[in-house]
Design a protein around this motif. Structure first.
Motif, PDB file in Angstrom:
ATOM      1  N   THR A 354      -8.033 -13.992 -52.612  1.00 29.65           N
ATOM      2  CA  THR A 354      -6.830 -14.628 -53.137  1.00 29.65           C
ATOM      3  C   THR A 354      -5.673 -14.394 -52.168  1.00 29.65           C
ATOM      4  O   THR A 354      -5.615 -13.394 -51.472  1.00 29.65           O
ATOM      5  N   GLU A 357      -0.999 -17.591 -55.148  1.00 27.06           N
ATOM      6  CA  GLU A 357      -1.657 -18.356 -56.209  1.00 27.06           C
ATOM      7  C   GLU A 357      -2.898 -19.085 -55.716  1.00 27.06           C
ATOM      8  O   GLU A 357      -3.670 -19.601 -56.523  1.00 27.06           O
ATOM      9  N   ILE A 371     -10.571 -21.589 -59.772  1.00 32.41           N
ATOM     10  CA  ILE A 371      -9.955 -20.310 -59.429  1.00 32.41           C
ATOM     11  C   ILE A 371      -8.618 -20.463 -58.707  1.00 32.41           C
ATOM     12  O   ILE A 371      -7.947 -19.467 -58.447  1.00 32.41           O
ATOM     13  N   SER A 372      -8.221 -21.678 -58.380  1.00 27.67           N
ATOM     14  CA  SER A 372      -6.965 -21.895 -57.670  1.00 27.67           C
ATOM     15  C   SER A 372      -6.377 -23.246 -58.062  1.00 27.67           C
ATOM     16  O   SER A 372      -7.127 -24.231 -58.202  1.00 27.67           O
ATOM     17  N   CYS A 374      -3.824 -20.104 -59.369  1.00 27.78           N
ATOM     18  CA  CYS A 374      -3.861 -19.178 -60.496  1.00 27.78           C
ATOM     19  C   CYS A 374      -2.537 -18.430 -60.542  1.00 27.78           C
ATOM     20  O   CYS A 374      -2.106 -17.854 -59.539  1.00 27.78           O
ATOM     21  N   THR A 375      -1.890 -18.451 -61.687  1.00 26.43           N
ATOM     22  CA  THR A 375      -0.559 -17.859 -61.834  1.00 26.43           C
ATOM     23  C   THR A 375      -0.601 -16.463 -62.447  1.00 26.43           C
ATOM     24  O   THR A 375       0.424 -15.950 -62.883  1.00 26.43           O
ATOM     25  N   HIS A 376      -1.757 -15.839 -62.508  1.00 30.64           N
ATOM     26  CA  HIS A 376      -1.842 -14.493 -63.057  1.00 30.64           C
ATOM     27  C   HIS A 376      -1.126 -13.516 -62.123  1.00 30.64           C
ATOM     28  O   HIS A 376      -1.364 -13.510 -60.916  1.00 30.64           O
ATOM     29  N   ARG A 382      -6.902 -11.650 -63.432  1.00 34.02           N
ATOM     30  CA  ARG A 382      -7.396 -12.640 -62.475  1.00 34.02           C
ATOM     31  C   ARG A 382      -8.826 -12.332 -62.047  1.00 34.02           C
ATOM     32  O   ARG A 382      -9.583 -13.247 -61.674  1.00 34.02           O
ATOM     33  N   VAL A 385     -11.156 -14.251 -64.116  1.00 33.94           N
ATOM     34  CA  VAL A 385     -11.287 -15.656 -63.709  1.00 33.94           C
ATOM     35  C   VAL A 385     -12.380 -15.795 -62.652  1.00 33.94           C
ATOM     36  O   VAL A 385     -13.193 -16.731 -62.693  1.00 33.94           O
TER      37      VAL A 385
END
Length: 589
Positions: A354, A357, A371-372, A374-376, A382, A385
């Protein structure tokens, strides 16, 4: 070049004859020197040339000696090496205030001080003149207060001592007993009525002198490990998902001097060694969002010096202090993710990392929509995910490498909902390292209880929720075991309702009561908290009673020996102590 050297030589001749120091302070002398100086220098030079033979006269420039040329070449090479290793300072386009050698960045408070220091000085000068010379409201010799502006060397914040905390707690307890005494006098000693209302500025069951009470989250792992057999041997897994922040904390720089060396000699070799055991590795990094709930928790760990993360920048000596700064970690995580993405992976191996995001895949992957972006913020959630993505790709055995209890709790919560055979969590370091079978723990708990585990973990104390006073995860786990009715309230809270129902509040209240006393009401529990929070109170009236009698005996002894002053002093202390004894005994009864 020749004209410039001749001009410099002429200036040298002019300045040699008496020099030019102090001429700029007098306009007349400066004008006289500007007009007559070159002519005087010419006459002096012609006079010296008349007594100098041609053989002894040197026609070379004074910087053309071999020693000077060697020194000049060494300096140029040193400058080139610094620019190549640490970057060209003239190409710096940011507005940050930094040290050119170490790339340490000044804090915003220091930048503000540097920008406003001239204005602050002018204002203080104006105030000084106005108060001491014009208005004469202050004496001229009065001490000027220090500004204490934050500069390049910041002062370390003073930590509150444990003694001051205890004194503050004792002062709060004294005020509480005062209100308790007044309440008993006005309400005929009805303690239940007294404890129905807030009687302290902060609830003592959830706060420690106004600060959030932190428990031991890892106690929950011990409760879950009792359900299954923990494995010490490496299980077979096809996917390994790494908590990037934990790996960076674990991998110290060692002999690596720069961030590029750290990535090439420490971090990437570790990734390659782990990739030999699995077919896919996911590296999940934290994202540090300003003004988030987790920011307060991270601030308690302290702050480190801000430093730019560039390939040629030197790694600071204190690695842990460097990682306490969120901006440092953000740049380091992005840098390592980019370095990993540039590596070539042989065969069918895959590496996914990652970056903010987004994700970086090696080799490239066409569809990353699951998976993208992603705002975690936290890598804890995450990671799940990426676990779900690996399950969709057909992997049946997945392992998570972490050192965070929250990740283990989430792994158990999602294990039953995924179409996988095994979900392992490798946890801890050194002697405490072990493999937790999250899939087996989830089966032992059952689908409902496993899915409610995060709610239970949050209510009984986590990073952003205070723990209960005197009772940790183990006690709460035992209560949850004997009181399964609380699952209804947990389910309602898990649905994130806009308003919590009265039935849910009543169930949660009963759950909290059972943590302290299984046959009492909430008011009785509050009363027990007040009494049990001071262990000395239960026996204090007995101790005071004994002290009173000892003081009385001492008074009689000094009366017999005709020491009246000491006798009166001891008798007054006896009266005061006995009064305290009566009050404490009354409250305790």
């Amino acid at each position: 070049m020749a004209i410039d050297q001749a001009h410099e030589q002429n200036n040298r001749n002019i300045k040699d004859d008496g020099g030019a120091v102090g001429l700029t302070e007098t306009p007349v002398a400066l004008q006289r020197w500007m007009v007559a100086g070159p002519e005087i220098a010419r006459l002096v030079t012609e006079f010296e040339d008349g007594f100098t033979t041609v053989e002894n006269q040197s026609t070379h420039h004074h910087e053309q000696s071999p020693t000077h040329q060697t020194r000049f070449k060494t300096n140029v090479q040193a400058l080139v090496n610094v620019i190549e290793n640490q970057g060209n300072p003239f190409e710096e386009k940011s507005k940050d205030l930094l040290t050119l050698t170490t790339k340490d960045l000044a804090s915003p408070a220091v930048v503000k001080s540097v920008r406003d220091i001239k204005t602050i000085g002018q204002q203080q000068y104006t105030t000084f003149v106005q108060e001491r010379l014009i208005e004469r409201s202050k004496p001229l010799k009065e001490t000027i207060a220090q500004n204490k502006l934050p500069l390049f060397k910041e002062r370390k914040p003073r930590l509150t001592s444990n003694t001051k905390g205890k004194l503050a707690a004792a002062r709060n307890d004294s005020q509480l007993f005062s209100r308790l005494y007044i309440g008993c006098q006005n309400r005929d000693g009805d303690l239940d009525n007294f404890f129905e209302h807030e009687n302290q500025a902060y609830p003592p069951s959830l706060t420690d002198n106004g600060n959030m009470r932190h428990g031991t989250k890892s106690d929950l792992l011990g409760c879950m490990e009792q359900l299954v057999d923990v494995q010490s041997e490496h299980p077979q897994a096809t996917v390994l998902i790494l908590d990037g922040a934990v790996i960076v904390q674990m991998l110290k720089p060692g002999a690596a001097k720069t961030f590029l060396e750290y990535s090439q000699t420490v971090f990437i070799p570790y990734i390659r060694s782990q990739l030999n055991k699995v077919s896919r590795i996911d590296i999940v990094w934290d994202v540090y969002v300003p003004n988030s709930l987790k920011a307060s928790t991270r601030s308690q760990r302290g702050t480190g010096t801000r430093r730019r993360v560039l390939p040629g920048v030197t790694i600071p000596g204190n690695w842990q202090a460097f990682l306490r700064n969120d901006a440092n970690k953000s740049e380091l995580f992005v840098f390592l993710a980019q370095q990993v993405a540039r590596e070539e992976v042989a065969g069918s191996k895959k590496v996914i990392s990652t970056s903010g995001e987004d994700v970086l895949c090696c080799p490239s992957r066409e569809d990353v929509s699951q998976i993208s972006p992603c705002t975690h913020e936290e890598a804890d959630s995450r990671i799940m995910v990426h676990v779900a993505d690996a399950a969709r790709m057909g992997h049946k055995s997945i392992m998570i490498r972490t050192g965070n209890t929250d990740v283990a709790v989430l792994a158990v919560a999602v294990a039953n909902s995924l179409e996988i055979d095994e979900l392992w969590v490798s946890f801890g370091t050194g002697k405490s390292f072990r493999y937790l079978p999250a899939h087996l723990i989830a089966r032992e708990l059952g689908p409902e209880k496993a899915s409610l585990l995060p709610i239970f973990h949050a209510i009984t104390g986590c990073d952003t929720v205070s723990s209960f006073a005197g009772h940790g995860k183990k006690t709460a786990w035992n209560v949850w075991t004997v009181y399964p009715d609380v699952n209804t309230a947990f389910n309602e809270l898990a649905s994130c309702p806009s308003e919590v129902s009265d039935g849910c509040l009543a169930t949660m209240e009963r759950f909290v009561i059972l943590l302290y006393d299984r046959t009492s009401s909430m008011n009785k529990v509050r009363y027990c908290l007040v009494v049990l929070s001071f262990p000395s109170i239960c026996w204090s009236h007995v101790y005071i009673f004994v002290i009173c009698h000892l003081l009385l005996c001492a008074s009689v002894y000094f009366i017999v020996n005709a020491n009246v002053c000491v006798c009166i002093m001891l008798y007054l202390i006896y009266i005061f102590t006995y009064s305290v004894h009566i009050i404490v005994a009354y409250f305790y009864s």
